[in-house]
Design a protein around this motif. Structure first.
Motif, PDB file in Angstrom:
ATOM      1  N   VAL A 114      12.307  11.814 -23.395  1.00 20.21           N
ATOM      2  CA  VAL A 114      12.329  12.253 -24.787  1.00 20.21           C
ATOM      3  C   VAL A 114      13.723  12.769 -25.122  1.00 20.21           C
ATOM      4  CG1 VAL A 114      11.363  13.870 -26.460  1.00 20.21           C
ATOM      5  CG2 VAL A 114       9.896  12.869 -24.708  1.00 20.21           C
ATOM      6  N   HIS A 125       0.954  16.215 -24.230  1.00 21.97           N
ATOM      7  CA  HIS A 125      -0.037  15.228 -24.682  1.00 21.97           C
ATOM      8  C   HIS A 125      -1.034  14.858 -23.602  1.00 21.97           C
ATOM      9  CE1 HIS A 125       2.934  13.659 -27.959  1.00 21.97           C
ATOM     10  NE2 HIS A 125       2.319  14.764 -28.304  1.00 21.97           N
ATOM     11  N   LEU A 133       8.078  12.684 -20.903  1.00 24.56           N
ATOM     12  CA  LEU A 133       6.805  12.908 -21.580  1.00 24.56           C
ATOM     13  C   LEU A 133       5.721  12.044 -20.937  1.00 24.56           C
ATOM     14  CD1 LEU A 133       5.475  14.363 -24.050  1.00 24.56           C
ATOM     15  CD2 LEU A 133       5.912  12.263 -25.333  1.00 24.56           C
ATOM     16  N   ASP A 143       6.878  16.791 -19.254  1.00 21.44           N
ATOM     17  CA  ASP A 143       6.269  17.400 -20.433  1.00 21.44           C
ATOM     18  C   ASP A 143       4.834  16.900 -20.547  1.00 21.44           C
ATOM     19  OD1 ASP A 143       5.559  18.339 -22.950  1.00 21.44           O
ATOM     20  OD2 ASP A 143       7.573  18.077 -23.752  1.00 21.44           O
ATOM     21  N   CYS A 144       3.881  17.805 -20.407  1.00 22.82           N
ATOM     22  CA  CYS A 144       2.451  17.446 -20.388  1.00 22.82           C
ATOM     23  C   CYS A 144       1.740  17.837 -21.679  1.00 22.82           C
ATOM     24  CB  CYS A 144       1.766  18.117 -19.195  1.00 22.82           C
ATOM     25  SG  CYS A 144       2.569  17.800 -17.603  1.00 22.82           S
ATOM     26  N   ARG A 178      12.603  15.850 -29.338  1.00 21.80           N
ATOM     27  CA  ARG A 178      12.280  17.253 -29.075  1.00 21.80           C
ATOM     28  C   ARG A 178      13.433  18.129 -29.527  1.00 21.80           C
ATOM     29  NH1 ARG A 178      12.615  21.308 -25.122  1.00 21.80           N
ATOM     30  NH2 ARG A 178      10.677  22.519 -24.928  1.00 21.80           N
ATOM     31  N   ARG A 206      13.377  15.822 -20.959  1.00 17.57           N
ATOM     32  CA  ARG A 206      12.032  15.892 -20.401  1.00 17.57           C
ATOM     33  C   ARG A 206      11.432  14.499 -20.347  1.00 17.57           C
ATOM     34  NH1 ARG A 206       8.749  21.243 -22.376  1.00 17.57           N
ATOM     35  NH2 ARG A 206      10.391  22.788 -22.027  1.00 17.57           N
TER      36      ARG A 206
END
Length: 437
Positions: free
Chosen positions: A199, A382, A348, A379-380, A228, A346
């Motif tokens: 991202v 979602h 995603l 990055d969690c 982001r 990050r």
């Protein structure tokens, strides 16, 4: 009436009143035969009444503390509506930032029901996991918040807002705290085609000014991936910086690209004091940026109140709130880094990680290899569910990276996934950060 006078009168009234004898159903735990739906509704009403009393006390205390100060200065300046709620949210956000360590609340007691329900959910048996967690509330839920948090995340992942709100009221009544708010974990139009990959990110600590324009232009040129923006630690803004950020957000909106806003409450708290009804000296950009942020965060009530203040100040028609503003991300090759940006890149993760994860692991290796000196951050935000087998395969990759000296982090985990990863000993190779309720 002052705050302490109010408390004194309340104490005197309680002392004069004979102690009420609890009814049998009042001492019965949730889930027992005596605990009827009528009694549950009664406790919900008590919780709502208690919250209203707390709000009244806080309002009176604030009035007593600051009324004399404002009179002495003779200030006629009036801040826009809804400022108090935003300042309170910003204070909570600042405390969370200061305590940015693996969340102690994310490591609960090792109750078998927590581990078993996490395994059931990972294997696609959400109904059994839900029933097990519900059955645990009368006993484990008396002292542990973890089963409640896992239920909240299960309902959010399945889009069951009514069920979420129902247990949120029970949670608030039992723990005497504000109830958590329901949040759509992933926009509906992204669920059919979730994005996974790097991202493009930009962080704006300190001052958001004209120098931010270059980094923001780089984000617009980064392709169709999500973006982001991190405003954690923001200290101030200028009219030029507001105009640049507003233009970028509007461009991303027109391109139907998803935007993840980190530290948005801090930025809102910086913007609010700059705005006063009837004052136009700062221009329209800060007002319009605030409205854009409230739109992005889905805060319709705050948006409408601020829009009316903007209308009165500039004597123009205010923008309209758009429910469910489009935020679509197209899957594809990971986006490149943004030139000149102060970033924390990050990776995603998608909505579901299960089955054949070899393509995902290959993309993760490419992300980690692009900059071998930076932390590996997954990055969690979602991620709704990760299968048991997929979690084991991912763990192998992360352990290899950790063995090579890389710092590995998983951010914004839901509590169902976090419980599974702790069970698999992910903490041996990574730092786990569950999202907070």
């Amino acid at each position: 009436m002052g705050f302490f006078s109010f408390l004194k009168k309340q104490n005197e009234a309680q002392a004069a009143r004979p102690a009420a004898r609890p009814r049998p159903e009042e001492t019965s735990p949730p889930g027992s035969p005596q605990f009827t739906e009528t009694e549950r509704e009664r406790q919900r009403e008590i919780a709502r009444a208690t919250a209203a009393k707390i709000d009244a006390i806080e309002l009176e205390m604030t009035t007593d503390m600051f009324a004399d100060t404002e009179a002495a200065w003779g200030s006629a300046r009036r801040a826009p509506a809804a400022a108090a709620a935003v300042v309170e949210a910003a204070a909570e956000s600042e405390l969370a930032t200061l305590a940015d360590l693996p969340d102690a609340a994310a490591a609960p007691a090792s109750a078998p029901v927590v581990e078993e329900s996490a395994i059931l959910y990972a294997n696609g048996q959400a109904v059994l996991a839900e029933q097990m967690l519900l059955d645990s509330l009368p006993v484990l839920g008396r002292s542990e918040r973890q089963p409640w948090w896992m239920l909240f995340d299960l309902y959010q992942a399945q889009g069951r807002e009514a069920d979420f709100e129902s247990i949120a009221i029970d949670y608030a009544s039992h723990f005497e705290t504000s109830p958590p708010a329901y949040t759509e974990r992933l926009p509906q139009d992204m669920q059919a085609k979730p994005f996974a990959g790097v991202v493009p990110s930009a962080r704006f600590p300190g001052m958001l000014d004209a120098d931010a324009a270059l980094r923001l232009q780089g984000l617009l040129a980064a392709g169709g991936a999500p973006v982001r923006l991190d405003f954690t630690g923001i200290a101030g803004v200028t009219a030029e910086g507001c105009a640049s950020l507003l233009s970028t957000l509007q461009g991303l909106h027109m391109a139907q690209r998803e935007v993840v806003l980190a530290g948005a409450d801090g930025l809102i708290a910086v913007l609010r004091p700059m705005l006063a009804i009837g004052e136009r000296t700062g221009g329209e950009a800060p007002w319009l940026l605030l409205l854009e942020l409230l739109q992005r965060l889905g805060r319709e009530k705050d948006f409408e109140e601020t829009a009316m203040d903007y209308c009165v100040t500039f004597e123009v028609s205010p923008p309209s709130f758009e429910a469910g503003a489009p935020a679509r991300a197209d899957a594809g090759v990971p986006a490149a880094r943004v030139p000149g940006a102060a970033t924390e890149q990050r990776f995603l993760l998608p909505l579901i990680v299960d089955g054949d994860v070899k393509p995902l692991l290959a993309a993760l290796d490419a992300y980690a290899g692009a900059d071998p000196f930076q932390p590996v951050v997954l990055d969690c935000v979602h991620l709704a569910r990760i299968g048991f087998g997929a979690a084991s395969a991912l763990q192998g990759n992360l352990c290899r990276l950790a063995a090579s000296g890389r710092q590995v982090e998983l951010r914004e985990l839901n509590h169902l996934v976090a419980a599974l990863l702790r069970l698999l000993n992910y903490t041996d190779c990574a730092r786990l950060y569950a999202h907070k309720y």
